[in-house]
Design an enzyme around this catalytic site. Sequence first.
Site, short mmCIF file in Angstrom:
data_model
loop_
_atom_site.label_atom_id
_atom_site.label_comp_id
_atom_site.label_asym_id
_atom_site.label_seq_id
_atom_site.Cartn_x
_atom_site.Cartn_y
_atom_site.Cartn_z
CG HIS A 101 -1.77 -0.98 1.57
ND1 HIS A 101 -1.42 -2.09 2.29
CD2 HIS A 101 -3.08 -1.12 1.28
CE1 HIS A 101 -2.48 -2.88 2.43
NE2 HIS A 101 -3.50 -2.32 1.82
CG ASP A 104 1.74 -0.94 3.38
OD1 ASP A 104 0.92 -0.56 4.23
OD2 ASP A 104 1.50 -1.81 2.52
C1 XLS Z 1 -7.65 -6.45 4.36
C2 XLS Z 1 -7.19 -6.68 2.99
C3 XLS Z 1 -6.05 -5.79 2.53
C4 XLS Z 1 -5.91 -5.84 1.05
C5 XLS Z 1 -5.13 -4.71 0.47
O1 XLS Z 1 -8.42 -7.20 4.93
O2 XLS Z 1 -6.87 -8.03 2.89
O3 XLS Z 1 -4.88 -6.14 3.19
O4 XLS Z 1 -5.31 -7.04 0.62
O5 XLS Z 1 -5.65 -3.47 0.81
#
Ligand code: XLS
Length: 438
Positions: A101, A104
């Site tokens: 993300h 991140d």
């Molecule tokens: C959350 C999601 C997230 C997505 C990406 O539950 O799994 O991590 O994979 O935003």
Amino acid sequence: MAEIFPEIPQIRYEGPGSRNPLAFKYYDPERIVRGKRMAEHLPFAMAWWHSLCNAGRDMFGDETADKSFGVPQKDMARARAKVDAGFEFMQKLGIRYFCFHDVDLVPEADDINETNRRLDEISDYLLAKMEETGIRCLWGTANMFGNPRFVNGAASSNSADVFCFAAAQVKKALDLTVKLGGGGYVFWGGREGYETLLNTDVKFEQENIARLMRMAVDYGRGIGFTGDFYIEPKPKEPMKHQYDYDAATAIGFLRQHGLEGDFKLNIEANHATLAGHTFQHDLRVSAANGMLGSIDANQGDDLLGWDTDEFPFNVYEATLCMYEVLKAGGLSGGFNFDAKTRRPSYTPEDMFYAFILGMDTFALGLVKAAAILEDGRIDSFLKERYASYRAGIGARIRSGEATLDECAAYAQRLKKPELPGSGRQEYLESVVNSVLFG
Ligand code: XLS
Ligand code: CA
Ligand code: CA
């Protein structure tokens, strides 16, 4: 550069007999399965967020793991240390992809212009590491759920200003994905849903989600993004109800808004089970619609009703997943470990053990799924089960020639049909067990 995990060696394949916790027992990247190297069947990815950011905080307690990587303050030096740690980690495990993300990668600033500047800086650093190591980006995404501005959703927010901030983040995350050569771009609708219908215009909110996706496709294609966009379905959490409930719902939404040519699905095991399905179910629905793109490989806990994001150890489930993947001819994306170690497993070794577990589980799943296909009993049973559609009235129904009158006349001549044949579920389950356990 000094190693961040000096006590961890290169993780190698040692075979099922090995008792070395820092070795693969089943993941042998060079092993050929159905004509392809295991490493090609299983493009594993590290999720930046869980691996390098999540330090074990939960609703009741503080962090238990140290994810500072030698830099106490959460600044750009920490962001670079995370890159160093992540690349050393992936290299030691032989992982060739990562997913991220936007936030991140760097600490988010108060002003989006400064956040974007930081993203430019860190992505230069990332790119250099990628060139040096050959590690690639599987997919990128924007975090449109963490910041308080997204309290009422992102594209589905009641605020047009917030919609624009979401658009700005998608634009920047697409720029980064293209810069890093990412193969996919994910929309997970974290807060795209509602808490109560009393304050929610569902139709308008869903149209706005489609509008943002359309803008993203137009922009992405314009800057040379040739990969797949993905929706990652999830039924709930953090919202009470999320619009991308499950694979079938997301596919219907994409078709309704003419987005199916640019989008596929990223199916997460734990999200499918939260929707009341098996992981295999959502994979099958995606594949049946030509939209199986990528996988977030994790598992939930049968006893807990929330998104636990555990590293997968369930070989039965991994086998049925790989059975779907092999039958679909593979993935255009990969297997992203959207998984975190349990809060009490807070050491760096635990992270390595977790990935070894996950990679070995899917390697075993692959081998066992290939064995199910080679065994052939399940596929031949399935084929025979629909044999009545191969000739006569069945073939005419299948080709679309038969009319309602014709079917009714056929039934009247027959007077009463035979029972349609046993489903043989217990027999088929015992076939799976015999392939799994010999
Ligand atoms: C959350 C999601 C997230 C997505 C990406 O539950 O799994 O991590 O994979 O935003
Ligand atoms: Ca999850
Ligand atoms: Ca996920």
